[in-house]
Design an enzyme around this catalytic site. Sequence first.
Site, mmCIF file in Angstrom:
data_model
loop_
_atom_site.group_PDB
_atom_site.id
_atom_site.type_symbol
_atom_site.label_atom_id
_atom_site.label_comp_id
_atom_site.label_asym_id
_atom_site.label_seq_id
_atom_site.Cartn_x
_atom_site.Cartn_y
_atom_site.Cartn_z
ATOM 1 N N HIS A 158 0.830 -1.216 0.000
ATOM 2 C CA HIS A 158 0.000 0.000 0.000
ATOM 3 C C HIS A 158 0.863 1.264 0.000
ATOM 4 C CE1 HIS A 158 -3.532 -2.457 1.200
ATOM 5 N NE2 HIS A 158 -2.671 -3.089 1.954
ATOM 6 N N SER A 279 18.241 20.428 -16.220
ATOM 7 C CA SER A 279 18.212 21.712 -16.918
ATOM 8 C C SER A 279 19.456 22.471 -16.504
ATOM 9 C CB SER A 279 16.951 22.488 -16.558
ATOM 10 O OG SER A 279 17.138 23.154 -15.337
ATOM 11 N N LYS A 285 18.686 18.793 -10.577
ATOM 12 C CA LYS A 285 17.560 17.933 -10.960
ATOM 13 C C LYS A 285 18.032 16.751 -11.786
ATOM 14 C CE LYS A 285 12.959 18.875 -11.719
ATOM 15 N NZ LYS A 285 11.822 19.383 -12.510
ATOM 16 N N GLU A 292 10.450 6.947 -17.068
ATOM 17 C CA GLU A 292 9.095 7.410 -17.366
ATOM 18 C C GLU A 292 8.667 6.937 -18.769
ATOM 19 O OE1 GLU A 292 10.280 11.614 -16.340
ATOM 20 O OE2 GLU A 292 8.208 11.667 -15.600
#
Lengths: 467, 467, 467, 467
Positions: A158, A279, A285, A292
């Site tokens: 869960h 970036s 980042k 994905e």
Amino acid sequence: MSGGIARTSATGGRMLPALLEWSSSLSLDRQLVREDVLGSAAHITMLARQGLVATDDARDLRVELLVLYREASEGKLALADGEEDVHMAVEAELGRRLGAVAGKLHTARSRNDQVALDLRLHVRDQAAQALREVAALIHYLADRAPGEMDILLPAYTHRQRAQPISAAFQVCAWATQLARAAEVVDFALERVDVSPLGSGACTGTSLPIDRELVARLLGFPAVTKNALDTVGDRDFALDWTWAAARVLLALGKVAADLVDMSTSEFGMVRLDGEIAAGSSMMPQKKNPDIFELVRGKTARGIGNVTALLTLVKGLPSGYNRDQQEDRQTVLETAPLLRGTVAAMMAALPHAHFVSGEKALAEGFTQATDLAEALVRRGVPFREAYKQVGQLVRDALDQGKTLAQIESDPALDPRAAVAAKESTGGTGPSSVKAQIQALKQTADRLIARADRVPSFDALVERIMAEAL
Amino acid sequence: MSGGIARTSATGGRMLPALLEWSSSLSLDRQLVREDVLGSAAHITMLARQGLVATDDARDLRVELLVLYREASEGKLALADGEEDVHMAVEAELGRRLGAVAGKLHTARSRNDQVALDLRLHVRDQAAQALREVAALIHYLADRAPGEMDILLPAYTHRQRAQPISAAFQVCAWATQLARAAEVVDFALERVDVSPLGSGACTGTSLPIDRELVARLLGFPAVTKNALDTVGDRDFALDWTWAAARVLLALGKVAADLVDMSTSEFGMVRLDGEIAAGSSMMPQKKNPDIFELVRGKTARGIGNVTALLTLVKGLPSGYNRDQQEDRQTVLETAPLLRGTVAAMMAALPHAHFVSGEKALAEGFTQATDLAEALVRRGVPFREAYKQVGQLVRDALDQGKTLAQIESDPALDPRAAVAAKESTGGTGPSSVKAQIQALKQTADRLIARADRVPSFDALVERIMAEAL
Amino acid sequence: MSGGIARTSATGGRMLPALLEWSSSLSLDRQLVREDVLGSAAHITMLARQGLVATDDARDLRVELLVLYREASEGKLALADGEEDVHMAVEAELGRRLGAVAGKLHTARSRNDQVALDLRLHVRDQAAQALREVAALIHYLADRAPGEMDILLPAYTHRQRAQPISAAFQVCAWATQLARAAEVVDFALERVDVSPLGSGACTGTSLPIDRELVARLLGFPAVTKNALDTVGDRDFALDWTWAAARVLLALGKVAADLVDMSTSEFGMVRLDGEIAAGSSMMPQKKNPDIFELVRGKTARGIGNVTALLTLVKGLPSGYNRDQQEDRQTVLETAPLLRGTVAAMMAALPHAHFVSGEKALAEGFTQATDLAEALVRRGVPFREAYKQVGQLVRDALDQGKTLAQIESDPALDPRAAVAAKESTGGTGPSSVKAQIQALKQTADRLIARADRVPSFDALVERIMAEAL
Amino acid sequence: MSGGIARTSATGGRMLPALLEWSSSLSLDRQLVREDVLGSAAHITMLARQGLVATDDARDLRVELLVLYREASEGKLALADGEEDVHMAVEAELGRRLGAVAGKLHTARSRNDQVALDLRLHVRDQAAQALREVAALIHYLADRAPGEMDILLPAYTHRQRAQPISAAFQVCAWATQLARAAEVVDFALERVDVSPLGSGACTGTSLPIDRELVARLLGFPAVTKNALDTVGDRDFALDWTWAAARVLLALGKVAADLVDMSTSEFGMVRLDGEIAAGSSMMPQKKNPDIFELVRGKTARGIGNVTALLTLVKGLPSGYNRDQQEDRQTVLETAPLLRGTVAAMMAALPHAHFVSGEKALAEGFTQATDLAEALVRRGVPFREAYKQVGQLVRDALDQGKTLAQIESDPALDPRAAVAAKESTGGTGPSSVKAQIQALKQTADRLIARADRVPSFDALVERIMAEAL
């Protein structure tokens, strides 16, 4: 004899050009040209052996077909546009090169069994290669797992921290799932491996052909059993898109784990810059774009399954032109699947587990372990659970961790992991056995894939056959 | 100890009643009560053998579980509402009957591996029965085919009459397609046949359980390999809905043929009133409702595949409650599939082929046969095609059939069919071989299904095991 | 006259009982009994008004139909089994109560247009209620947002912290998405709201019926335009399952956010015990079961869309019995959708945002804000980005946050949020405008839903119409 | 400044080349280059007007962007490979042409809102064109119907002849179905017509942009309402693929009718050689390949809907790279849909109805008409049905048609058709009204499509705007 003949034979030469172009499958199935000429080379060999075509004609055709094969392999074969499909385009090209003898290829054959053959050769070849590559990925995971035995992570149910595991156990979970998906590819491979050639338009033929010979030349262990069924059958395409969807689903779930694990919040996986996007302004980042995209690829795999199921639903027996719409789905499946496998193979070495011991300390994840330890020491099961529940409640009240209010070796996550030696458990011996089993599975799958002859091997086999 | 405990243990007793009810799977999974108590009976046997539960307690529990099994089999077991799922409901019922000892069942087990077990037992049992029933349908088709060797029909491509076949050949085409679909059920059966019990919540257990013993008692040849993978794995459910969809697709195509064939226009099949719907005012109408419904059932089968694929897409490792949504899909698959197979089994004997010789005479369907006959007589292939094409054109110009303007034995549809003796062809020897092969396939599938022990057999096996 | 007549009329009384039972839709469509008797009450009113049925007969029938309606509403109407569908079952019941006059209902009507009517009445009613409930959920979100203006959270791209937002802005994002899905329900409602009655079996009728009167009595603003199209048309069912899938998709995405946000790791949302599941031994666990189930419900919604698309694909014009397979999909859509909406409505008040300021401080999420501040102060855009990029790099090198190495008001997350006042931005004025717009949208949707008359209102309207 | 910058900005220049290539969307989205430069031209205009970019820089950029637009329109623009997507590729190309000023385009914009804009511009443009083309097809059908009023055919239910209709009525049924599908395109068009630009990465911006100005320049009547929602929103893509699937489904059903109707058996439609495929040896064969392919195209449409639904299912708020997988589906939808519409438009004029009066005479299809005639003459309804039922039985017993044993004007199919003048019926006045309504619908749809400005019109509008 020119390309025009092909068109004539298919459409009587009268179809409106715009409709002929719209209905042509050539733009897609020119990808199948190697399969087409291989099939024809085997067919003409058989025709000669059965006395249906003169030996000299057969020799000329076979030689030229294999010239086309080589040209296609080297990217040098330019089939003219304007034909209805790749079979017509190849026949037209042969006509340009050899003249009227090209027409003999059509003896005892129909485009209905021919397209089935081309598609089966394509799927068999691609499925074998995909199987080998998925197996290599399983090997990769099995090989990295031993080095990650000592990295502890929380396992989740869960989405909540549940119990401590080793990273190696997580990796084995991924590989196990992937191996199960690979078995579906194996099944698809088994089923596609049957020769349809010789079914004719839909009823077989009265000419004395030898279907088994063609099958042997093309490496098929068997021939299809009913001609009417064969020309309308796209089950092998369903098997293939399904197998691809299953592997994509498995990879997509691994990718979903990695997207989550590599968030700042979970912090369980660190990605190298080699696989992350960022970036210039926010150099910190590390977006998990590759994972994905892998997760997203599942969607196309599932869409393709639906497309193919819908396509064949309700079609009558025999060949229907609707079936041509299998082409896009079938042809995009191999690059979709194999591209995604390759991306995972390239990306995974750049995803590194980070110890989750801090999360384990905070998360009461050893509650079960403590209860089981009490049971092992003779406390009745229900009593053990009750005691541990109370302990957790106390810790929560005091804002502490379990280890801070109770001293028990079972509360050490490392000990907890080490103790789970039931078959399939996260304990180290259990995980070692899992790794061993995964390697065996991968080896078996590779051996299966290797039994499929390559196109080049088929060329040799066909050329070696006396006419 | 009461049913309340179950609820407490799952939700801390605090969940809003409306949400507890909405989220409960009990309304669906009470269908799994026999699977659940069988699994528990095997589990408690193992716990006793491993010294984890006292023998007397285990005996009481095992006896009572098998009482529940009998009550459930006879439709006499009423599980109380208000529990989260069937496991809780069974445990609560045991608590009402035996008191606190009921709680011992939970030792070294989690609902995560328990639900996986219940579902696998269900799917295995239903898949075996479905496989047996599909095999019986194949046998039925194989048995009727010999009697239909002499009924001639046109085969179609593009919905246009193409070549003459025997009705037996058509029936074999259907059976071949169905046999291929049945192999997918076989594959699903093979893969579901693995015991998940002992995986715990997601990591295995530190208690000295014996997963192999439980597996043996429940007739599973193997145990799952990685606990984290096991609790999140619904691949067996995908395999099962996929197999069902494939069989439904095959039956739907047979049904589509029959809907068409039984139109006044095609007139190839006559339906008995026993399977047709009509109206009192139009007694002549024989609507093929059963076959339309069979064709329509394909849609639900495909929808279920999509639902399940979408469900698991993107889920993280471990157990997620989303998985509960597998229940409707899995549980409706067996009645959907087996009901449709049974409907076809009941309806097919009432569908009778009608000779299509008139259509064959009109339809130029023997053009290919004539051309092949010329080739057999030594006319070069291309020349033969040219001659026949001209002949057809002449006949069209004169508004006659081929047989009316040319006398050639090959123009007799019966001879045309008889000559197609290539493997898989419509010739009688070829069809006989097909019938033989279909029977062998059906026998093999039945033998496979028979290797799955029935629930009643499992009861005996478990009870026979010493505690 | 007995129930037997109905069966006779449909099947000539000869269909095998097992097949009659398998093919009956009664087990499902008895849910449509209120729709069916309402439609019949309107129909008989029209027949009387057009002189096609005697007024007294019509009065008796209308009164009894509305008795059936009341009984059905109170759960007291038990339709006998054994009929082919609800229409037959109702007619049989009327026959038992009124005798032969019951048969007059069938004048100028066919089951083909009758089932279309029942389904349309059902979908219209359920779509209106669902629309109202979704609108209420949008209102709920719009109402809670103002109180969450000051709770700051990170927004994510690629699952990586990107920029600071207010919780109110997140809530508006959810509501906006939901409002867009609700518009699809609105569209479905618009399209279903057309009366099919009077289309007959497929061609209309030569009797002087008045379709517009029936439509008016049942609250339909229009009648369908082509009878052949009407009886084969299930587009309204596609619209409805599609609309449901879209709302489920939107709710599923909200739920996915909440599952993630309520992890220990993200810690952005705290769940009350009233909506969480846990265990007695691990009282700290708050599993987001409700949200996991909501996310899972999407799958069924999507599966239903696929099922219905596949069902109608390739069917010929006119009515085909395949269409009966729409029933399960259509009838399960309303409880699936409305149950999920209700679960969200119950659960959301128990999900509380937790300030994410710590995460914002760590995450460099204000880099863009700082750059934009520099631009506002006159630094050229590219230069600003370069400066900020360097600053981030410096901070990373020193293991510090941006705020620790640079003092700039723009680095205050609160200021950053406050400054984003572009339309649709996270700034407070922008968010207020969004809240306002959402309320207007919700009000408009509710007004639309309210224009659909309830079944009880239809009863009154019909009874008020002179015979 | 070079193309390298783009890559740097996206990936920090470090991503493995093989993964960069695999993850790039450029091969697909270079199709969106015109949309991309149009959006940028509007954006730079706004930036200048808001003082965010110097007027001269903006002028240079705008001019060059429109040069790129022209080059792209003429097929002369070759974007370099190696960039991550079309936005980067365009920026790199601008950099090569204009130097550093190219970077200013990025002010107050993110690729997240930019890609949403490009996709919306594409879908809006294609949806408008598709809508116009579908409307033209409806017009075509409406125009041909009057000429087919006197051709009688049987209508079918359950594939059995049911009642006589005019061919015009059949054509209106097709057009009505198609018009309903076209309304879904209209709905998609309405919803896509909203500008996302100015949403930034996910939260809007603190810079003083004017979203409404950009929207006006690009012909959008509104701007999106919540930035976080906007960047994650692909609902417009779902609307579009859904609309396409609906039109394909409708066309597929028309095509299915035509495949059946053009069989020798049904013989209701004759195909010209211009749209049929055959073979040189069987010149009589007219295979309805075009219609089979149209029917098959439905499958791809449905598969694309499933792919897109699955893609977005369960994704978290904000932008996720998974969304890039929308590209294939979105970009293949327009050619799939518009190609199929065009094929139908080309093929339909070559499909000619053939009178079905012989089938009508044989088929007892006037039974209902006779019964209705009796009712009109005063015979009670039930009695009428009974009499007709007996008559049919008598005819069947005698092996005759109804007309052969009973002389009644109602038995003339022509009279039967003429009498069905209920709204939506097959009677001539009713059909005329249907034709009229179809034309109005088509006109309304065309007017809607015409309200969407073409790309060329947008160029003019943007250039006309002062800087």
